[in-house]
Design a protein around this motif. Structure first.
Motif, PDB file in Angstrom:
ATOM      1  N   LYS A 147       9.190  23.765 -17.452  1.00 27.69           N
ATOM      2  CA  LYS A 147       9.890  22.980 -18.169  1.00 27.69           C
ATOM      3  C   LYS A 147       8.971  22.088 -18.711  1.00 27.69           C
ATOM      4  O   LYS A 147       9.535  21.527 -19.701  1.00 27.69           O
ATOM      5  CB  LYS A 147      10.801  22.482 -16.920  1.00 27.69           C
ATOM      6  CG  LYS A 147      12.095  23.063 -17.303  1.00 27.69           C
ATOM      7  CD  LYS A 147      12.903  24.224 -18.646  1.00 27.69           C
ATOM      8  CE  LYS A 147      14.053  24.267 -17.987  1.00 27.69           C
ATOM      9  NZ  LYS A 147      14.650  24.590 -19.211  1.00 27.69           N
ATOM     10  N   GLY A 148       7.687  21.613 -18.464  1.00 23.27           N
ATOM     11  CA  GLY A 148       7.111  20.438 -18.838  1.00 23.27           C
ATOM     12  C   GLY A 148       6.888  19.128 -17.801  1.00 23.27           C
ATOM     13  O   GLY A 148       8.166  18.828 -17.104  1.00 23.27           O
ATOM     14  N   ARG A 149       6.118  18.002 -18.631  1.00 26.95           N
ATOM     15  CA  ARG A 149       5.891  17.393 -17.447  1.00 26.95           C
ATOM     16  C   ARG A 149       7.194  15.887 -17.997  1.00 26.95           C
ATOM     17  O   ARG A 149       7.414  15.349 -16.856  1.00 26.95           O
ATOM     18  CB  ARG A 149       4.584  16.832 -18.382  1.00 26.95           C
ATOM     19  CG  ARG A 149       4.070  15.134 -17.160  1.00 26.95           C
ATOM     20  CD  ARG A 149       2.756  14.786 -17.374  1.00 26.95           C
ATOM     21  NE  ARG A 149       2.111  15.832 -17.313  1.00 26.95           N
ATOM     22  CZ  ARG A 149       0.874  15.599 -17.528  1.00 26.95           C
ATOM     23  NH1 ARG A 149       0.141  14.916 -18.165  1.00 26.95           N
ATOM     24  NH2 ARG A 149      -0.212  16.680 -17.631  1.00 26.95           N
ATOM     25  N   ALA A 150       7.595  15.931 -18.724  1.00 26.22           N
ATOM     26  CA  ALA A 150       8.811  15.917 -19.207  1.00 26.22           C
ATOM     27  C   ALA A 150       9.439  15.951 -17.660  1.00 26.22           C
ATOM     28  O   ALA A 150      10.591  14.712 -17.398  1.00 26.22           O
ATOM     29  CB  ALA A 150       9.173  15.388 -20.315  1.00 26.22           C
ATOM     30  N   LYS A 151      10.124  17.014 -17.787  1.00 26.60           N
ATOM     31  CA  LYS A 151      11.579  16.955 -16.853  1.00 26.60           C
ATOM     32  C   LYS A 151      10.569  16.817 -15.368  1.00 26.60           C
ATOM     33  O   LYS A 151      11.713  16.046 -15.032  1.00 26.60           O
ATOM     34  CB  LYS A 151      11.835  19.050 -17.061  1.00 26.60           C
ATOM     35  CG  LYS A 151      12.441  19.526 -16.029  1.00 26.60           C
ATOM     36  CD  LYS A 151      13.801  19.037 -16.785  1.00 26.60           C
ATOM     37  CE  LYS A 151      15.047  19.208 -15.469  1.00 26.60           C
ATOM     38  NZ  LYS A 151      16.731  18.964 -16.274  1.00 26.60           N
ATOM     39  N   ILE A 152       9.261  16.905 -15.574  1.00 27.11           N
ATOM     40  CA  ILE A 152       8.808  17.270 -13.695  1.00 27.11           C
ATOM     41  C   ILE A 152       8.848  15.842 -13.056  1.00 27.11           C
ATOM     42  O   ILE A 152       9.438  14.650 -12.380  1.00 27.11           O
ATOM     43  CB  ILE A 152       7.123  17.876 -13.297  1.00 27.11           C
ATOM     44  CG1 ILE A 152       7.327  18.705 -13.829  1.00 27.11           C
ATOM     45  CG2 ILE A 152       7.382  16.884 -12.555  1.00 27.11           C
ATOM     46  CD1 ILE A 152       6.286  19.606 -14.627  1.00 27.11           C
ATOM     47  N   ALA A 153       8.396  14.815 -14.666  1.00 23.41           N
ATOM     48  CA  ALA A 153       8.839  13.717 -14.333  1.00 23.41           C
ATOM     49  C   ALA A 153       9.908  12.858 -14.598  1.00 23.41           C
ATOM     50  O   ALA A 153      10.534  12.366 -13.305  1.00 23.41           O
ATOM     51  CB  ALA A 153       8.053  12.591 -15.179  1.00 23.41           C
ATOM     52  N   GLN A 154      11.005  13.398 -15.329  1.00 26.50           N
ATOM     53  CA  GLN A 154      12.383  13.047 -14.770  1.00 26.50           C
ATOM     54  C   GLN A 154      13.394  13.219 -13.914  1.00 26.50           C
ATOM     55  O   GLN A 154      13.378  12.158 -12.662  1.00 26.50           O
ATOM     56  CB  GLN A 154      13.443  14.129 -15.624  1.00 26.50           C
ATOM     57  CG  GLN A 154      15.133  13.994 -15.836  1.00 26.50           C
ATOM     58  CD  GLN A 154      15.814  14.812 -16.739  1.00 26.50           C
ATOM     59  OE1 GLN A 154      15.299  15.384 -17.436  1.00 26.50           O
ATOM     60  NE2 GLN A 154      17.001  14.699 -16.315  1.00 26.50           N
ATOM     61  N   LYS A 155      13.118  14.330 -12.638  1.00 23.72           N
ATOM     62  CA  LYS A 155      12.642  14.900 -11.834  1.00 23.72           C
ATOM     63  C   LYS A 155      12.343  14.035 -10.365  1.00 23.72           C
ATOM     64  O   LYS A 155      13.120  13.417  -9.278  1.00 23.72           O
ATOM     65  CB  LYS A 155      12.656  16.432 -11.337  1.00 23.72           C
ATOM     66  CG  LYS A 155      13.545  17.513 -11.993  1.00 23.72           C
ATOM     67  CD  LYS A 155      14.756  17.117 -11.870  1.00 23.72           C
ATOM     68  CE  LYS A 155      15.130  17.838 -10.832  1.00 23.72           C
ATOM     69  NZ  LYS A 155      16.401  18.302  -9.894  1.00 23.72           N
ATOM     70  N   LEU A 156      10.982  13.976 -10.577  1.00 21.27           N
ATOM     71  CA  LEU A 156      10.807  12.291  -9.520  1.00 21.27           C
ATOM     72  C   LEU A 156      11.096  10.811 -10.028  1.00 21.27           C
ATOM     73  O   LEU A 156      11.706  10.896  -8.913  1.00 21.27           O
ATOM     74  CB  LEU A 156       9.139  12.295  -9.965  1.00 21.27           C
ATOM     75  CG  LEU A 156       8.555  11.673  -9.310  1.00 21.27           C
ATOM     76  CD1 LEU A 156       8.160  11.809  -7.894  1.00 21.27           C
ATOM     77  CD2 LEU A 156       7.087  11.230 -10.273  1.00 21.27           C
ATOM     78  N   GLY A 157      11.616  10.621 -11.259  1.00 23.53           N
ATOM     79  CA  GLY A 157      12.833   9.938 -11.068  1.00 23.53           C
ATOM     80  C   GLY A 157      14.045   9.997 -10.392  1.00 23.53           C
ATOM     81  O   GLY A 157      14.285   8.984 -10.071  1.00 23.53           O
ATOM     82  N   GLU A 158      14.722  10.974 -10.510  1.00 23.79           N
ATOM     83  CA  GLU A 158      15.872  11.385 -10.201  1.00 23.79           C
ATOM     84  C   GLU A 158      16.154  11.469  -8.719  1.00 23.79           C
ATOM     85  O   GLU A 158      16.610  11.027  -7.963  1.00 23.79           O
ATOM     86  CB  GLU A 158      16.351  13.093 -10.324  1.00 23.79           C
ATOM     87  CG  GLU A 158      17.044  13.085 -11.577  1.00 23.79           C
ATOM     88  CD  GLU A 158      17.310  13.794 -12.520  1.00 23.79           C
ATOM     89  OE1 GLU A 158      16.978  15.638 -10.927  1.00 23.79           O
ATOM     90  OE2 GLU A 158      17.843  14.156 -13.384  1.00 23.79           O
ATOM     91  N   GLU A 159      14.810  11.469  -7.786  1.00 22.08           N
ATOM     92  CA  GLU A 159      14.299  11.434  -6.247  1.00 22.08           C
ATOM     93  C   GLU A 159      14.275  10.251  -5.952  1.00 22.08           C
ATOM     94  O   GLU A 159      14.259   9.828  -5.288  1.00 22.08           O
ATOM     95  CB  GLU A 159      13.202  13.056  -5.796  1.00 22.08           C
ATOM     96  CG  GLU A 159      13.219  14.385  -6.634  1.00 22.08           C
ATOM     97  CD  GLU A 159      14.839  14.630  -6.120  1.00 22.08           C
ATOM     98  OE1 GLU A 159      14.990  14.281  -4.535  1.00 22.08           O
ATOM     99  OE2 GLU A 159      15.222  15.911  -6.027  1.00 22.08           O
ATOM    100  N   ALA A 160      13.759   9.071  -7.371  1.00 16.89           N
ATOM    101  CA  ALA A 160      13.416   8.255  -6.822  1.00 16.89           C
ATOM    102  C   ALA A 160      14.467   7.454  -6.176  1.00 16.89           C
ATOM    103  O   ALA A 160      15.274   6.548  -4.906  1.00 16.89           O
ATOM    104  CB  ALA A 160      12.286   7.581  -7.629  1.00 16.89           C
ATOM    105  N   VAL A 161      15.675   7.703  -7.407  1.00 15.74           N
ATOM    106  CA  VAL A 161      16.208   6.937  -6.905  1.00 15.74           C
ATOM    107  C   VAL A 161      17.604   7.631  -5.889  1.00 15.74           C
ATOM    108  O   VAL A 161      17.830   7.120  -4.886  1.00 15.74           O
ATOM    109  CB  VAL A 161      17.277   7.309  -8.538  1.00 15.74           C
ATOM    110  CG1 VAL A 161      18.844   6.697  -7.759  1.00 15.74           C
ATOM    111  CG2 VAL A 161      16.853   6.500  -9.805  1.00 15.74           C
ATOM    112  N   GLU A 162      17.306   8.680  -5.266  1.00 15.07           N
ATOM    113  CA  GLU A 162      18.193   9.921  -4.199  1.00 15.07           C
ATOM    114  C   GLU A 162      17.456   8.414  -2.642  1.00 15.07           C
ATOM    115  O   GLU A 162      18.151   8.426  -2.005  1.00 15.07           O
ATOM    116  CB  GLU A 162      17.941  10.891  -4.905  1.00 15.07           C
ATOM    117  CG  GLU A 162      19.141  11.360  -5.885  1.00 15.07           C
ATOM    118  CD  GLU A 162      18.760  13.336  -5.796  1.00 15.07           C
ATOM    119  OE1 GLU A 162      18.398  13.776  -4.621  1.00 15.07           O
ATOM    120  OE2 GLU A 162      19.644  13.310  -6.724  1.00 15.07           O
TER     121      GLU A 162
END
Length: 107
Positions: free
Chosen positions: A32-47
């Motif tokens: 999916k690429g770096r943007a998707k990986i970064a998005q998932k990281l952000g989601e996990e940070a919020v969680e």
């Protein structure tokens, strides 16, 4: 002595980088690429933040593990490793957090 789980995680992430995205969540993230990986990281940070505000230590540990996993995937995608992070933390050792932060903002 057992291997460090974070080192094992990095090895697993590296091995899955070229795997079939249909058979590996890690490979799916890389595809999916770096943007998707970064998005998932952000989601996990919020969680992780949400779990920290609760009173469930188990939930916080689980979310922190998810956060660390996604951070390791992002670092791998960028050609970096936890050793790079360790080196940066070692460089900062003994520095005042306020002094270190001020030095970064002067650039």
């Amino acid at each position: 002595m057992a291997a460090d789980p974070l080192t094992t995680l990095e090895t697993t992430i590296a091995a899955r980088r070229g795997a079939d995205p249909a058979s590996s969540y890690t490979a799916h993230l890389f595809a999916k690429g770096r943007a998707k990986i970064a998005q998932k990281l952000g989601e996990e940070a919020v969680e992780t933040v949400i779990a920290a505000l609760g009173d469930d230590r188990g939930a916080l540990v689980a979310e922190a593990a998810d956060l660390m996993f996604h951070l390791a995937v992002l670092l791998a995608d960028a050609g970096l490793s936890l050793d790079d992070v360790r080196a940066e933390l070692a460089r900062r050792e003994g520095l005042s957090g306020l002094t270190e932060k001020a030095a970064r903002t002067e650039d």
